[in-house]
Design a protein around this motif. Sequence first.
Motif, PDB file in Angstrom:
ATOM      1  N   ASN A  96      -9.416  22.364  21.493  1.00 53.26           N
ATOM      2  CA  ASN A  96     -10.466  23.465  22.641  1.00 53.26           C
ATOM      3  C   ASN A  96     -10.722  23.348  23.855  1.00 53.26           C
ATOM      4  OD1 ASN A  96      -9.692  25.630  20.577  1.00 53.26           O
ATOM      5  ND2 ASN A  96     -11.872  25.744  20.348  1.00 53.26           N
ATOM      6  N   LEU A  98      -9.833  22.249  27.855  1.00 49.87           N
ATOM      7  CA  LEU A  98      -8.803  23.189  28.777  1.00 49.87           C
ATOM      8  C   LEU A  98      -7.915  22.746  29.451  1.00 49.87           C
ATOM      9  CD1 LEU A  98     -12.308  24.404  30.454  1.00 49.87           C
ATOM     10  CD2 LEU A  98     -10.180  25.879  29.650  1.00 49.87           C
ATOM     11  N   THR A 100      -5.978  22.717  31.877  1.00 52.68           N
ATOM     12  CA  THR A 100      -5.676  23.193  33.493  1.00 52.68           C
ATOM     13  C   THR A 100      -6.797  21.885  33.711  1.00 52.68           C
ATOM     14  OG1 THR A 100      -7.583  24.638  33.391  1.00 52.68           O
ATOM     15  CG2 THR A 100      -5.186  25.968  34.042  1.00 52.68           C
ATOM     16  N   LEU A 101      -7.857  21.558  33.104  1.00 53.30           N
ATOM     17  CA  LEU A 101      -8.745  20.199  33.354  1.00 53.30           C
ATOM     18  C   LEU A 101      -8.378  18.938  32.929  1.00 53.30           C
ATOM     19  CD1 LEU A 101     -12.325  21.768  32.790  1.00 53.30           C
ATOM     20  CD2 LEU A 101     -10.540  21.962  34.571  1.00 53.30           C
ATOM     21  N   LEU A 109     -17.592  19.020  31.654  1.00 52.41           N
ATOM     22  CA  LEU A 109     -17.957  20.210  32.238  1.00 52.41           C
ATOM     23  C   LEU A 109     -18.998  20.347  31.615  1.00 52.41           C
ATOM     24  CD1 LEU A 109     -16.482  22.858  32.808  1.00 52.41           C
ATOM     25  CD2 LEU A 109     -15.581  23.515  30.526  1.00 52.41           C
ATOM     26  N   LEU A 113     -21.723  22.627  33.785  1.00 50.82           N
ATOM     27  CA  LEU A 113     -22.766  24.048  33.966  1.00 50.82           C
ATOM     28  C   LEU A 113     -24.104  23.605  33.986  1.00 50.82           C
ATOM     29  CD1 LEU A 113     -20.205  25.293  30.983  1.00 50.82           C
ATOM     30  CD2 LEU A 113     -20.265  25.831  33.233  1.00 50.82           C
ATOM     31  N   PHE A 141      -3.965  14.991  30.904  1.00 53.38           N
ATOM     32  CA  PHE A 141      -4.341  16.247  31.194  1.00 53.38           C
ATOM     33  C   PHE A 141      -4.387  16.525  29.942  1.00 53.38           C
ATOM     34  CE2 PHE A 141      -3.556  17.447  35.626  1.00 53.38           C
ATOM     35  CZ  PHE A 141      -4.119  18.222  35.772  1.00 53.38           C
ATOM     36  N   ARG A 143      -2.288  17.342  27.879  1.00 53.86           N
ATOM     37  CA  ARG A 143      -1.048  18.041  27.070  1.00 53.86           C
ATOM     38  C   ARG A 143      -0.672  16.865  26.866  1.00 53.86           C
ATOM     39  NH1 ARG A 143      -0.223  19.791  32.111  1.00 53.86           N
ATOM     40  NH2 ARG A 143       0.724  18.063  33.465  1.00 53.86           N
TER      41      ARG A 143
ATOM     42  N   GLU B 191       0.871  23.639  33.725  1.00 49.46           N
ATOM     43  CA  GLU B 191       0.664  22.538  34.865  1.00 49.46           C
ATOM     44  C   GLU B 191       0.931  21.793  35.313  1.00 49.46           C
ATOM     45  OE1 GLU B 191      -2.502  24.633  36.656  1.00 49.46           O
ATOM     46  OE2 GLU B 191      -1.718  25.502  34.219  1.00 49.46           O
ATOM     47  N   LYS B 192       1.528  22.539  36.449  1.00 47.12           N
ATOM     48  CA  LYS B 192       1.864  20.449  37.319  1.00 47.12           C
ATOM     49  C   LYS B 192       1.038  20.199  38.110  1.00 47.12           C
ATOM     50  CE  LYS B 192       6.523  23.036  38.032  1.00 47.12           C
ATOM     51  NZ  LYS B 192       7.507  23.954  38.956  1.00 47.12           N
ATOM     52  N   THR B 193       1.122  18.980  38.028  1.00 48.74           N
ATOM     53  CA  THR B 193      -0.004  18.961  39.129  1.00 48.74           C
ATOM     54  C   THR B 193       0.871  18.651  40.615  1.00 48.74           C
ATOM     55  OG1 THR B 193       0.675  16.746  37.149  1.00 48.74           O
ATOM     56  CG2 THR B 193      -0.324  15.678  38.350  1.00 48.74           C
ATOM     57  N   SER B 267     -16.962  20.108  43.449  1.00 47.55           N
ATOM     58  CA  SER B 267     -16.832  20.216  42.853  1.00 47.55           C
ATOM     59  C   SER B 267     -17.614  19.911  41.285  1.00 47.55           C
ATOM     60  CB  SER B 267     -15.137  19.718  42.368  1.00 47.55           C
ATOM     61  OG  SER B 267     -15.112  18.483  42.153  1.00 47.55           O
ATOM     62  N   THR B 271     -19.348  25.946  37.561  1.00 51.50           N
ATOM     63  CA  THR B 271     -17.659  26.135  36.443  1.00 51.50           C
ATOM     64  C   THR B 271     -17.048  25.878  38.140  1.00 51.50           C
ATOM     65  OG1 THR B 271     -17.963  28.536  37.728  1.00 51.50           O
ATOM     66  CG2 THR B 271     -18.504  28.519  35.011  1.00 51.50           C
ATOM     67  N   THR B 273     -14.929  23.162  38.975  1.00 55.43           N
ATOM     68  CA  THR B 273     -14.003  22.683  38.255  1.00 55.43           C
ATOM     69  C   THR B 273     -13.260  23.466  37.902  1.00 55.43           C
ATOM     70  OG1 THR B 273     -15.265  20.531  37.909  1.00 55.43           O
ATOM     71  CG2 THR B 273     -13.341  20.327  37.564  1.00 55.43           C
ATOM     72  N   PHE B 274     -12.951  23.824  37.133  1.00 54.20           N
ATOM     73  CA  PHE B 274     -12.437  24.949  36.444  1.00 54.20           C
ATOM     74  C   PHE B 274     -12.039  26.106  36.897  1.00 54.20           C
ATOM     75  CE2 PHE B 274     -12.309  29.856  34.374  1.00 54.20           C
ATOM     76  CZ  PHE B 274     -11.677  28.746  32.765  1.00 54.20           C
ATOM     77  N   ARG B 277      -8.831  24.663  39.409  1.00 52.19           N
ATOM     78  CA  ARG B 277      -8.293  23.976  38.352  1.00 52.19           C
ATOM     79  C   ARG B 277      -7.440  25.568  38.669  1.00 52.19           C
ATOM     80  NH1 ARG B 277      -6.337  18.920  38.445  1.00 52.19           N
ATOM     81  NH2 ARG B 277      -7.604  17.335  38.431  1.00 52.19           N
ATOM     82  N   GLN B 278      -8.199  26.367  37.840  1.00 55.38           N
ATOM     83  CA  GLN B 278      -7.463  27.541  37.628  1.00 55.38           C
ATOM     84  C   GLN B 278      -6.420  28.020  39.141  1.00 55.38           C
ATOM     85  OE1 GLN B 278      -7.780  28.108  34.458  1.00 55.38           O
ATOM     86  NE2 GLN B 278      -7.641  30.566  35.080  1.00 55.38           N
ATOM     87  N   ARG B 575      -8.072  32.809  26.796  1.00 57.30           N
ATOM     88  CA  ARG B 575      -8.804  31.255  25.618  1.00 57.30           C
ATOM     89  C   ARG B 575      -9.044  30.902  26.130  1.00 57.30           C
ATOM     90  NH1 ARG B 575      -6.223  26.932  24.724  1.00 57.30           N
ATOM     91  NH2 ARG B 575      -6.992  25.942  21.956  1.00 57.30           N
ATOM     92  N   ARG B 576      -9.174  30.251  27.991  1.00 56.38           N
ATOM     93  CA  ARG B 576      -9.745  29.536  29.562  1.00 56.38           C
ATOM     94  C   ARG B 576     -10.752  29.810  28.839  1.00 56.38           C
ATOM     95  NH1 ARG B 576      -4.348  28.813  32.709  1.00 56.38           N
ATOM     96  NH2 ARG B 576      -2.984  27.433  31.362  1.00 56.38           N
ATOM     97  N   LEU B 579     -13.359  29.327  25.788  1.00 53.73           N
ATOM     98  CA  LEU B 579     -13.092  28.255  26.175  1.00 53.73           C
ATOM     99  C   LEU B 579     -14.274  27.615  26.471  1.00 53.73           C
ATOM    100  CD1 LEU B 579      -9.849  26.638  25.098  1.00 53.73           C
ATOM    101  CD2 LEU B 579     -11.415  26.808  23.563  1.00 53.73           C
ATOM    102  N   LEU B 580     -14.164  28.288  27.623  1.00 54.82           N
ATOM    103  CA  LEU B 580     -15.714  27.702  28.903  1.00 54.82           C
ATOM    104  C   LEU B 580     -16.836  28.460  28.460  1.00 54.82           C
ATOM    105  CD1 LEU B 580     -15.648  26.796  31.947  1.00 54.82           C
ATOM    106  CD2 LEU B 580     -15.784  29.175  32.677  1.00 54.82           C
TER     107      LEU B 580
END
Lengths: 252, 674
Positions: A96, A98, A100-101, A109, A113, A141, A143, B191-193, B267, B271, B273-274, B277-278, B575-576, B579-580
């Motif tokens: 779990n 993220l 994207t981070l 994170l 928060l 990342f 992945r 996700e492309k850097t 950042s 939230t 950073t999230f 990044r999104q 899902r993201r 998770l957040l």
Amino acid sequence: MSEILQVTDAVKYYGNESVAVRALAGVSFSMQRGEFVAVMGPSGSGKSTLLSVISTIEPLSGGRIVIAGDAITELKDKQLSAFRRDRIGFIFQEYNLLDTLTVEENIALPLNLRKTDPTHIACEVRRVSEALGVTDQLDKFPRELSGGQRQRVACARAVITSPALILADEPTGALDSRNSRMLMELFCMMNEKLGVSILMVTHNAAVASYADRVIFLSDGKIFDEIYRGERDRKDFRHEIVTVTEALGGEEG
Amino acid sequence: MLFKIAFRNVKRQIGGYLIYFITVALTVSLLFTLNSMIFSSTVTLIAESFQNEVRIVSAFLSVLLSIATAAVLGYGSRFLLRRRKKEFGLYLTIGMTRSDILVIFMTELIFTFIFSLGAGLALGIPVFQLIVAGITKFLQREFVFGEYSVSGLILTVIMVVVIFLLSSIVSMVYLRRVTVANLLQGEQVAEKTVRHPKTWFTVMIVFFVLLVISMAGVAATSGDTSIDGYALILVGGSLIGLLSVIMIYVGAMKSGVFYLLKNRKFSARGTRTFTLRQLSGRLSADSVMFGIIAVLMSVVIAGGSVFLTLVWSQLAGTQANNPYTVSMYMPYDSTGELTADLPEWVSTFGTVESMHQYTLYHLPGNNLHKYINGYYYSEDSVMRESDYLQLSEMIGYNVDPAGDGFIVLCNGITGDDWEKAHSTNYEGFEIELGDRSLPVSYVSSVRERLAVGGIANSYIVVAPDEVVDTYAINNARALTYCAVIYENGIFDEQSMLEFFNEKNNEPEYETSYSLAGVHYSNFFNIDISGMFAEYLMQMAAPWLWIVCFISIVFALLTMAVLGLKSVTSVTEDKRRYKLLYFAGATEKEVLHSLTVQLLLYFFLPFVVPLLMSVPILFICLALSGFMGGYMSGLQIAGCVFLFSAMLLVLFGLYCAVTCAIARTDIRRTLRSVS
């Protein structure tokens, strides 16, 4: 040692008034601060439900749960979110993280928060990542990491807020045996060196043998409870397998 | 069974179909309005001279709208399908065929189209009346009730069916080709850097500077054809400006988020950073699309504003050039006999509020014109001070008398003449009138053109009556003028024209005559103020209709794409958000992050066009100045604001709907896990 978790007569029903399924049928146990407890049991025994109600994700149908002095069954929605954020750390089978981070952002994170000072966040991320051996992966990342590395990052994210209790749901479920062993050694290190209290659900006897105590659930009730004590892991594992067989269940 | 599933799906997926529904409904209402324009007899009543043009333009826009909508909905249905990939994958695994799924999806779309058609037609009925009211108001006509036509309705339904069939092709192809594995697992979007953020940041800065330079160049040359390479600067500057807008977006999207993320103080809070990044991947991937949308929106704002400025300037100029309801001129009649009947004739066509007859005399030498302009291109003329006072009073000016000098009256049609007359230093300059030589007392503040036709030209010398009387005795070249103001501007225009046409044919009044070598074709020459304005507005109406319509359609379809894309990505990102939430964010924080993402995603393409409103405003001001400067800065700002506001309203509508759908979706997801 003081009590970190106290579960008293926990009852949980799913469904509605016409069709109700009892997942927990009056579970009671307690956990000491700094203790490492594993929960085992066959499918449908209520282990995941137990974790869900302790983590405040699912409300209880009856009974009482107290974590670090706070009766979570009496907290309101907003307080529950804050409680989850500040007092509990989660480690899941699927990591779990993220996607994207970056690793660093994932670990930081929970502190973001909490609106913690950025300088303090940087210090904490460095401290935890060094302890868990993920310092080299901070800019990557998820992945780009292996399963074992991802689970380490998930551990780092779980401990960064110094939670009262870490809840782990089948943390080795997606790992091979080598990585599973390494993760459990990490859990032991977190438990011993960082003083973290861990409640872990697993169906794997080898994994459970790293804990101080194993609670066996069957049909929503505690079937048995065994302590490791001074025994070595091999003996403890042997006893876990024996109880599991007595339960007529699955051992992975 | 399949139909039952489809119907239930529409009910269950109402959020996903809402954007689709709104787009089709708005398109139907516009199509219905356009098709009613083609067939309705109302058009004949409101735009008799240009009814064919209005009909052709409406037909063209109708076809254009249908094709564009079909393309956008076809593209949009891809997102609807992506949103429900797992569901369709499940259908396949339980034994349904691809054809069954296609039937389900098509039936859902048919239900949506039927609802949208109904809603669109219901909306189209008042929209058509609104458009008719708008056109009649623009043409300064009395309101007429727009007549609906059955042919317009049938054509609308046919077009909607065609749109449905065309837009369905994409869905058919997708469902025929997609694999079960892909449906069940979903496409893994990596996700492309961001690479080379510094380079992209530099690109953004360079093109921003280029944009400022190009816009400054365009604003400086707007309307001034005397500048060398005028056309090249205008066209080249505009093209560089538009290219710069795209590149600014590409540069900003590929570097902005990177630098924001790098700033830990900014950042590492809640939230953020999230959220960043999104946005990062999405903005980077869509940067060219954003740039193109921004360019098109800038064109809409610039094109619309420039067009409105031109039309209104022309209109205001026409009104300033014809301040009286009717202006007439005829041969000079020193005895007054020829025009003695004029007051009586004029009064037969309406209630005369005020009327004044006067004479203009040619002033040889054209010294005033030469003095002001430095060269000669128009003749000077002279009028009596008493005539000037009375003519000015008729249109609400309380002007000063000439005193011992003469008044410079700017009677030109361009703002240039006015500016030059007012900025000239008249010290030591004198005009000779017969045996008198007079200095300049002042330059008149009357902006309107008092005398129209004949020898009236750019500059008129207003001199004391006795001086003009003395001068006039020996001056053969002169014309008699007459200015009439009817009460509320109402008079029988047609009868007046017919009456004077007949008079011109009577032997008593020569049909043609020559004065001082200049040939005049008619005895009574009539300029009717309203006729110019009406002709101009009728000519402008179809174009204004095109500009407004294309702007609305473009914004509508752009928003539909952004909306459908956003709703789909939110579904894919569930899902993201979950998770957040697990990581400790409250529901409020998760929804806040989602809203910020959507607001930025929707309004970012609007930022540069909005900023472009400033140079556009300056370009319009320059154009208005060139066309006589009859429009105030506030009026021009209003033109620019009108188009920006129109786009903003549509953006707001789609953004609000998308936010509502996405927030409900995510809220439901979060509550299902707690």
